[in-house]
Design an enzyme around this catalytic site. Structure first.
Site, PDB file in Angstrom:
ATOM      1  CE1 TYR A 133      -0.362  83.792 -29.027  1.00  0.00           C
ATOM      2  CE2 TYR A 133      -2.027  85.032 -27.807  1.00  0.00           C
ATOM      3  CZ  TYR A 133      -0.813  84.353 -27.847  1.00  0.00           C
ATOM      4  OH  TYR A 133      -0.058  84.247 -26.716  1.00  0.00           O
ATOM      5  CE  LYS A 193     -29.690  82.999 -11.032  1.00  0.00           C
ATOM      6  NZ  LYS A 193     -30.808  82.141 -11.491  1.00  0.00           N
ATOM      7  NE  ARG A 233     -32.838  75.765 -14.423  1.00  0.00           N
ATOM      8  CZ  ARG A 233     -32.633  77.079 -14.411  1.00  0.00           C
ATOM      9  NH1 ARG A 233     -31.687  77.619 -15.165  1.00  0.00           N
ATOM     10  NH2 ARG A 233     -33.352  77.881 -13.641  1.00  0.00           N
TER      11      ARG A 233
HETATM   12  C1  LIG Z   1     -31.815  82.941 -12.045  1.00  0.00           C
HETATM   13  C2  LIG Z   1     -33.240  82.692 -11.775  1.00  0.00           C
HETATM   14  C3  LIG Z   1     -34.157  83.762 -11.725  1.00  0.00           C
HETATM   15  C4  LIG Z   1     -33.788  85.161 -12.170  1.00  0.00           C
HETATM   16  O1  LIG Z   1     -33.730  85.180 -13.570  1.00  0.00           O
HETATM   17  P1  LIG Z   1     -33.447  86.511 -14.422  1.00  0.00           P
HETATM   18  O2  LIG Z   1     -33.651  86.102 -15.811  1.00  0.00           O
HETATM   19  O3  LIG Z   1     -32.046  86.908 -14.119  1.00  0.00           O
HETATM   20  O4  LIG Z   1     -34.423  87.551 -13.941  1.00  0.00           O
HETATM   21  C5  LIG Z   1     -35.452  83.483 -11.319  1.00  0.00           C
HETATM   22  N1  LIG Z   1     -35.844  82.215 -11.000  1.00  0.00           N
HETATM   23  C6  LIG Z   1     -34.998  81.170 -11.070  1.00  0.00           C
HETATM   24  C7  LIG Z   1     -35.492  79.807 -10.745  1.00  0.00           C
HETATM   25  C8  LIG Z   1     -33.679  81.363 -11.477  1.00  0.00           C
HETATM   26  O5  LIG Z   1     -32.847  80.307 -11.577  1.00  0.00           O
END
Ligand SMILES: *Cc1c(COP(=O)(O)O)cnc(C)c1O
Length: 378
Positions: free
Chosen positions: A259, A40, A138
């Site tokens: 800055y 992703k 979630r």
């Molecule tokens: C992003 C995600 C993963 C992978 O998680 P990592 O910590 O990057 O290995 C696995 N399962 C779900 C549901 C996720 O959202």
């Protein structure tokens, strides 16, 4: 954004061979179950398609994306892999998922109803996953929904491909939540016999067999990030970001930098201005001030500190300690890579490597090195 002129622009080097080795290493660790791959967010900023092609060559067959758009792009490049869409079924998109053989992680009764309705209409049990929440709050069905989910499935003769949940504290293996979530997941699975199950992200995969079930779903570990806090990181290094020096300047004791004038020089100093700012994903929390250190970069393998605030397009680093080894404008500076682990940058910024990787802007060329050592521009 492709009119780059050689040395004047930065480059992100992505070692696809290292990604493939990382996947194979995780596949050995999870020897008794399937090893998926999470790609992703543009493959954690590394480029979803080159990364996925390399993973597929390494043997990965089960891929996880977050959104439908990511799934469509991945399907166009890899017609034969299995693709799960973690965010679930966006309303009204069941047909598109089915046509492109994308499997949504169904996580609410409205998602399930839309999917079952299309399955009935097409006279086919369309493949998908079920996502149950075991303590993260979630995405996913609540555990209390299990009976109604099971009844709806049984009434229509539906069987999902996989049932998943997600650990909220896997990066701290001793956290009591892990055992609690695992126990809740086990009792849920008893209500869905013979359906493959998946619980572990990278940290869960590295954290122990009890998390593996029938499939693991690592993400960050594939890209070389540290999954478990406070343990040596066993993964191969994957990404190196190098950005160019814009200018070298000499400054006097008592002058300020950047800055907000947050740093006052306490000695005559030599400074390098580097073309990397928060618009490129160098987070502003890497800024330094008098008495508070910020980020560091490496020049010729030597580690030097940032002075003052991170600007949109540049940072200033103190190269006084380099002495006579004064770099030239145009020379590339390592932002992270072999001398500066990406997790160090994340620690300095008060965040995690995931955020560093997925925040990178686009003002650099991406160079891939494949498994055979060939390089090409992305
Ligand atoms: C992003 C995600 C993963 C992978 O998680 P990592 O910590 O990057 O290995 C696995 N399962 C779900 C549901 C996720 O959202």
């Amino acid at each position: 954004m492709n009119a780059f002129i050689g040395q004047s622009s930065g480059r992100l080097l992505v070692d696809l061979g290292a990604i493939a080795r990382n996947w194979s290493g995780l596949d050995r660790i999870s020897a008794n179950c399937l090893t998926g791959a999470v790609v992703k967010a543009n493959g954690y900023g590394c480029g979803m398609l080159p990364v996925s092609l390399a993973l597929s060559r390494a043997g990965a067959q089960f891929f996880f994306v977050a959104t439908l758009d990511e799934g469509l792009a991945l399907r166009a490049a890899l017609p034969d892999i299995h693709i799960f869409v973690l965010n679930g079924l966006y309303p009204g998109t069941a047909k598109l998922h089915a046509e492109q053989r994308l499997m949504p992680m169904l996580g609410s009764l409205s998602m399930l109803d839309e999917w079952l309705a299309l399955s009935v209409k097409m006279g086919d049990a369309l493949p998908a996953g079920l996502h149950f929440d075991t303590g993260m709050n979630r995405t996913g069905f609540r555990l209390q929904d299990a009976t109604i989910v099971r009844n709806k499935m049984n009434n229509s003769g539906y069987r999902p491909q996989v049932i998943i949940s997600h650990l909220c504290c896997a990066d701290v293996p001793g956290h009591e939540k892990n055992g609690t979530q695992r126990a809740l997941f086990q009792s849920l699975l008893a209500q869905f016999p013979d359906i493959p199950a998946s619980l572990a992200n990278s940290a869960g995969t590295l954290g122990g067999r009890e998390n593996h079930f029938q499939m693991v779903r690592p993400g960050i570990a594939l890209y070389g990030g540290r999954a478990i806090q406070g343990r040596p990181n066993p993964m191969s290094h994957v990404v190196t970001l190098e950005m160019p020096i814009l200018q070298i300047r000499d400054a006097r004791a008592g002058e300020t930098v950047g800055y907000g004038a947050t740093v006052t020089l306490n000695r005559d100093s030599r400074l390098a201005v580097v073309g990397m700012g928060y618009a490129d994903g160098y987070l502003r929390s890497l800024s330094s001030s008098n008495g508070r250190p910020g980020g560091h970069v490496a020049i010729g393998g030597r580690i030097v500190p940032i002075l003052g605030r991170v600007s949109m397009d540049s940072i200033v680093v103190d190269i006084t300690e380099l002495g006579a080894a004064v770099p030239e404008p145009g020379e590339l500076v390592e932002i992270f890579g072999p001398h500066i682990p990406i997790d160090d940058v994340a620690d300095w910024a008060g965040t995690i490597s995931y955020e560093i990787l997925t925040s990178l802007g686009g003002r650099y060329r991406t160079i891939y090195r494949d498994e055979s050592g060939q390089t090409y521009e992305g």
